[in-house]
Design a protein around this motif. Structure first.
Motif, mmCIF file in Angstrom:
data_model
loop_
_atom_site.group_PDB
_atom_site.id
_atom_site.type_symbol
_atom_site.label_atom_id
_atom_site.label_comp_id
_atom_site.label_asym_id
_atom_site.label_seq_id
_atom_site.Cartn_x
_atom_site.Cartn_y
_atom_site.Cartn_z
ATOM 1 N N ASP A 1 0.831 -1.215 0.000
ATOM 2 C CA ASP A 1 0.000 0.000 0.000
ATOM 3 C C ASP A 1 0.859 1.256 0.000
ATOM 4 O O ASP A 1 0.593 2.206 -0.739
ATOM 5 C CB ASP A 1 -0.928 0.014 1.224
ATOM 6 N N ILE A 2 1.894 1.268 0.800
ATOM 7 C CA ILE A 2 2.775 2.434 0.887
ATOM 8 C C ILE A 2 3.478 2.676 -0.451
ATOM 9 O O ILE A 2 3.569 3.802 -0.922
ATOM 10 C CB ILE A 2 3.839 2.226 1.990
ATOM 11 N N LEU A 3 3.974 1.617 -1.074
ATOM 12 C CA LEU A 3 4.728 1.780 -2.329
ATOM 13 C C LEU A 3 3.827 2.110 -3.513
ATOM 14 O O LEU A 3 4.262 2.792 -4.430
ATOM 15 C CB LEU A 3 5.539 0.523 -2.616
ATOM 16 N N ASN A 4 2.603 1.642 -3.513
ATOM 17 C CA ASN A 4 1.688 1.994 -4.598
ATOM 18 C C ASN A 4 1.260 3.451 -4.516
ATOM 19 O O ASN A 4 0.980 4.077 -5.522
ATOM 20 C CB ASN A 4 0.462 1.078 -4.582
ATOM 21 N N ILE A 5 1.212 3.991 -3.323
ATOM 22 C CA ILE A 5 0.865 5.408 -3.148
ATOM 23 C C ILE A 5 2.072 6.281 -3.470
ATOM 24 O O ILE A 5 1.948 7.468 -3.734
ATOM 25 C CB ILE A 5 0.388 5.678 -1.700
ATOM 26 N N GLU A 6 3.275 5.671 -3.487
ATOM 27 C CA GLU A 6 4.547 6.365 -3.704
ATOM 28 C C GLU A 6 4.865 7.335 -2.580
ATOM 29 O O GLU A 6 5.452 8.380 -2.776
ATOM 30 C CB GLU A 6 4.572 7.075 -5.059
ATOM 31 N N ASN A 7 4.439 6.993 -1.391
ATOM 32 C CA ASN A 7 4.778 7.770 -0.210
ATOM 33 C C ASN A 7 5.670 6.886 0.640
ATOM 34 O O ASN A 7 5.196 6.009 1.345
ATOM 35 C CB ASN A 7 3.512 8.163 0.554
ATOM 36 N N SER A 8 6.957 7.083 0.567
ATOM 37 C CA SER A 8 7.884 6.191 1.255
ATOM 38 C C SER A 8 8.318 6.713 2.616
ATOM 39 O O SER A 8 9.319 6.295 3.140
ATOM 40 C CB SER A 8 9.115 5.940 0.379
ATOM 41 N N THR A 9 7.575 7.658 3.182
ATOM 42 C CA THR A 9 7.921 8.124 4.522
ATOM 43 C C THR A 9 7.045 7.395 5.533
ATOM 44 O O THR A 9 5.842 7.262 5.357
ATOM 45 C CB THR A 9 7.704 9.640 4.653
ATOM 46 N N VAL A 10 7.669 6.922 6.575
ATOM 47 C CA VAL A 10 6.970 6.172 7.618
ATOM 48 C C VAL A 10 7.236 6.853 8.941
ATOM 49 O O VAL A 10 8.371 7.131 9.284
ATOM 50 C CB VAL A 10 7.487 4.713 7.659
ATOM 51 N N SER A 11 6.185 7.133 9.682
ATOM 52 C CA SER A 11 6.377 7.762 10.992
ATOM 53 C C SER A 11 5.276 7.306 11.945
ATOM 54 O O SER A 11 4.166 6.998 11.532
ATOM 55 C CB SER A 11 6.369 9.286 10.871
#
Length: 124
Positions: A85-95
């Motif tokens: 899900d994170i990679l398909n959204i192309e948002n690679s920041t995790v907090s």
């Protein structure tokens, strides 16, 4: 009477001593460094992080994978998220996400070695 005097009396260095040195010390001095230095290559543990197969499917560099999978300064834990899900959204920041132990094995840095004893036989 001193030790040097006794050596002079019995003979200090002769044919027998030379043969002992050539038979035992020269081969040992040649082979032992190879065997002792081999330990460095066999048991070295390269840099490692949790293995997440779903991240490997994407075209990311090793550094991008590591920053996405593992929290900073932790090798034995990974983020408890859905990486697809994170990679398909192309948002690679995790907090502010919980972490969990590595449950799918390890990935190792292959910069210097392809495989060592620790990477081959370590049970995750």
């Amino acid at each position: 009477m001193e030790f040097e005097d006794v050596l002079r009396e019995v003979g200090d260095y002769g044919k027998y001593q030379r043969n002992l040195i050539m038979t035992f010390l020269v081969p040992a001095a040649s082979l032992l460094p190879w065997l002792s230095m081999n330990v460095l290559f066999m048991v070295s543990v390269p840099d490692h992080w949790c293995s997440v197969p779903e991240v490997s499917a994407f075209n990311l560099t090793i550094e991008q994978q590591r920053s996405l999978i593992s929290p900073p300064n932790e090798r034995c834990r990974r983020y408890n998220i859905s990486y697809t899900d994170i990679l398909n959204i192309e948002n690679s920041t995790v907090s502010n996400v919980s972490t969990m132990p590595c449950d799918q094995g390890w990935q190792y840095d292959a910069t210097y070695w392809d495989e060592t004893a620790s990477t081959k036989y370590y049970a995750a």
